[in-house]
Design an enzyme around this catalytic site. Sequence first.
Site, mmCIF file in Angstrom:
data_model
loop_
_atom_site.group_PDB
_atom_site.id
_atom_site.type_symbol
_atom_site.label_atom_id
_atom_site.label_comp_id
_atom_site.label_asym_id
_atom_site.label_seq_id
_atom_site.Cartn_x
_atom_site.Cartn_y
_atom_site.Cartn_z
ATOM 1 N N GLN A 101 -2.529 -5.155 -4.726
ATOM 2 C CA GLN A 101 -2.332 -4.284 -5.882
ATOM 3 C C GLN A 101 -0.857 -4.350 -6.271
ATOM 4 O O GLN A 101 0.024 -4.158 -5.419
ATOM 5 C CB GLN A 101 -2.730 -2.851 -5.537
ATOM 6 C CG GLN A 101 -4.225 -2.656 -5.384
ATOM 7 C CD GLN A 101 -4.937 -2.682 -6.713
ATOM 8 O OE1 GLN A 101 -4.962 -1.706 -7.436
ATOM 9 N NE2 GLN A 101 -5.533 -3.823 -7.056
ATOM 10 N N ASP A 155 -13.398 -0.230 -5.234
ATOM 11 C CA ASP A 155 -12.952 -1.017 -4.081
ATOM 12 C C ASP A 155 -14.102 -1.758 -3.388
ATOM 13 O O ASP A 155 -14.329 -1.612 -2.182
ATOM 14 C CB ASP A 155 -12.198 -0.138 -3.066
ATOM 15 C CG ASP A 155 -11.128 0.719 -3.726
ATOM 16 O OD1 ASP A 155 -10.653 0.313 -4.809
ATOM 17 O OD2 ASP A 155 -10.783 1.780 -3.190
ATOM 18 N N TRP A 201 4.040 2.768 -8.810
ATOM 19 C CA TRP A 201 2.653 2.511 -9.183
ATOM 20 C C TRP A 201 2.539 2.494 -10.701
ATOM 21 O O TRP A 201 3.166 3.305 -11.389
ATOM 22 C CB TRP A 201 1.761 3.599 -8.565
ATOM 23 C CG TRP A 201 0.324 3.219 -8.563
ATOM 24 C CD1 TRP A 201 -0.331 2.526 -7.592
ATOM 25 C CD2 TRP A 201 -0.637 3.500 -9.585
ATOM 26 N NE1 TRP A 201 -1.649 2.363 -7.937
ATOM 27 C CE2 TRP A 201 -1.867 2.944 -9.158
ATOM 28 C CE3 TRP A 201 -0.589 4.158 -10.809
ATOM 29 C CZ2 TRP A 201 -3.026 3.037 -9.911
ATOM 30 C CZ3 TRP A 201 -1.751 4.238 -11.574
ATOM 31 C CH2 TRP A 201 -2.953 3.682 -11.117
ATOM 32 N N MET A 205 3.978 -2.919 -4.784
ATOM 33 C CA MET A 205 2.680 -3.338 -4.245
ATOM 34 C C MET A 205 2.032 -2.196 -3.486
ATOM 35 O O MET A 205 2.712 -1.363 -2.889
ATOM 36 C CB MET A 205 2.802 -4.561 -3.347
ATOM 37 C CG MET A 205 3.439 -4.336 -2.002
ATOM 38 S SD MET A 205 3.078 -5.678 -0.862
ATOM 39 C CE MET A 205 1.369 -5.318 -0.499
ATOM 40 N N ASN A 206 0.696 -2.152 -3.543
ATOM 41 C CA ASN A 206 -0.020 -1.287 -2.615
ATOM 42 C C ASN A 206 -1.127 -2.081 -1.919
ATOM 43 O O ASN A 206 -0.783 -3.083 -1.268
ATOM 44 C CB ASN A 206 -0.429 0.061 -3.229
ATOM 45 C CG ASN A 206 -1.188 0.050 -4.526
ATOM 46 O OD1 ASN A 206 -0.626 -0.245 -5.557
ATOM 47 N ND2 ASN A 206 -2.441 0.419 -4.503
ATOM 48 N N ASP A 207 -2.363 -1.703 -1.992
ATOM 49 C CA ASP A 207 -3.407 -2.238 -1.102
ATOM 50 C C ASP A 207 -3.465 -3.766 -1.027
ATOM 51 O O ASP A 207 -3.423 -4.437 -2.067
ATOM 52 C CB ASP A 207 -4.798 -1.816 -1.593
ATOM 53 C CG ASP A 207 -4.841 -0.420 -2.145
ATOM 54 O OD1 ASP A 207 -3.891 0.336 -1.964
ATOM 55 O OD2 ASP A 207 -5.865 -0.093 -2.783
ATOM 56 N N GLU A 213 -11.811 5.598 -0.070
ATOM 57 C CA GLU A 213 -11.236 4.422 -0.725
ATOM 58 C C GLU A 213 -11.292 3.226 0.221
ATOM 59 O O GLU A 213 -11.297 3.365 1.450
ATOM 60 C CB GLU A 213 -9.778 4.701 -1.117
ATOM 61 C CG GLU A 213 -9.637 5.832 -2.131
ATOM 62 C CD GLU A 213 -8.231 5.951 -2.711
ATOM 63 O OE1 GLU A 213 -7.273 6.100 -1.940
ATOM 64 O OE2 GLU A 213 -8.094 5.874 -3.950
HETATM 65 N N1 DQQ Z 1 -5.492 1.986 -4.746
HETATM 66 C C1 DQQ Z 1 -6.192 1.249 -5.752
HETATM 67 C C2 DQQ Z 1 -7.586 1.764 -5.731
HETATM 68 C C3 DQQ Z 1 -7.705 2.270 -4.353
HETATM 69 C C4 DQQ Z 1 -6.385 2.885 -4.062
HETATM 70 C C5 DQQ Z 1 -5.480 1.425 -7.056
HETATM 71 C C6 DQQ Z 1 -6.010 3.010 -2.624
HETATM 72 O O1 DQQ Z 1 -8.512 0.761 -6.051
HETATM 73 O O2 DQQ Z 1 -8.795 3.151 -4.221
HETATM 74 O O3 DQQ Z 1 -4.203 0.865 -6.967
HETATM 75 O O4 DQQ Z 1 -4.625 2.979 -2.411
#
Ligand code: DQQ
Length: 456
Positions: free
Chosen positions: A36, A139, A44, A18-20, A192
């Site tokens: 994400q 975003d 990723w 996971m990210n954002d 971002e």
């Molecule tokens: N992560 C997303 C983008 C964002 C970036 C892609 C920031 O939409 O700009 O996974 O971590």
Amino acid sequence: MQDYYRPVYHFTPRQGWMNDPNGLIQFRGTYHAFYQHNPYAPKWGPMHWGHAASRDLVHWEHLPIALYPDQDYETGCFSGSAVDNKGELTLVYTAHHDGRSPRETQCLALSRDGIYFNKYEKNPVIGGAPAGYSEEFRDPKVFHHGETWYSVVGCARENRGGVLLYRSKNLRQWDLAGRFCESSGDQGIMWECPNFFEIDGAWVLLVSPIDMEKARTIFITGEVDFEKPVFTQKRWRKADYGYDFYAPQVFTDDRGRRILFSWMDLWKGDFSTLTDGWAGALTFPRELFLENGVVCQRPVEELALLRKKELFSGPLSLLPGKRNNLSGIEGDCLEIAFTIPKNEAFLTMYLRASGDRKEKTVLSWDPSSRMFSLDKGHSGIGRPEKINIPLKEDGENDIDLRILIDRSSLELFLYGGKYTVTNWIFPQPSSFFYDIFAEGREISIPDMRIFELGLG
Ligand code: DQQ
């Protein structure tokens, strides 16, 4: 111990990466957090929107993946936001398509039940960045102001990060309102995950710039003119002093609280090898508030739901030379809060220390230089970083400190939440001791409280 490093009361994905945080919203009384997500591996990859819901911000239920990159206009569903459009939960996200131009467009996905989403058949609703801008255009964070929906979208122009503002009456047709804000020159090459919100009368732009030398995520305060429309920067500050804080998102709940979740990221680390097939977490939810024009953060009060046992409460006197002031305090899921009175001696605290004290994360307060430090040089596996926070310009005041420890997560709230520090640490499971001690002179802590935390 299997999966030891998985935090207990911080949100983590069941499996994969996971990210954002995305689409944070309270919808029909329930908190929803999207994120994400690569469900296939702890790294990723093709971006989906994972989904979880909670009634109280601390107990989360995993829900089915909300968005798959399943349309011909996307190889990934990148970050975005959610709004409640008269009962229709509307996700506004970036469709990213590798190898296409424009690479990033803004799209909608709609749901009546808040669980299953349909991509809007007329996607995209914004077909690409305006002329003169790079392909980095993503975003969308949507908010309502007056009678109008607005969206801030991260962008880049001539190697400067910025935010474009779009306007809509119905979320389906969008007009470019203008160049809302741009890097002043040393604020990164692309911005971002923008957030734009009002808090206690002040307007704040929160962005995560790429390649900004001095910070990774910043709060910008300034003045907004919705007519022009333009946001004029007055001042920026680091949103967090740790290494593992990026792409936060802020939403407003039904009590009017501005609540922030951030991705506890670990881009530079080899995190996947430490875990059982998952990577990444959300910070503990933080309530934002304004103090003398500065955006401050504190854990939401629902933290109290996690307090299982009070391990310590009362004053604590630290005599120089005496080290075992916290004997009997053990654990890896704790909340520790106390105040260091002004003009006191040099204070050191060991967190997550091993029995022989070779492994430890060290906090220190030097009153002569008014420097607060976090030293991860002996924290265990991971990067040996040291973080210094100078409080010289903050006057000769007491320093209050709140520490949240959750297995591998360490969050500090310092000086009324004006400074926060978010970090991963990877100590041995058996490193669960704590020390606090003074050097040179006695320190009288008036109010130490320690709780064992857990989901129950
Ligand atoms: N992560 C997303 C983008 C964002 C970036 C892609 C920031 O939409 O700009 O996974 O971590």
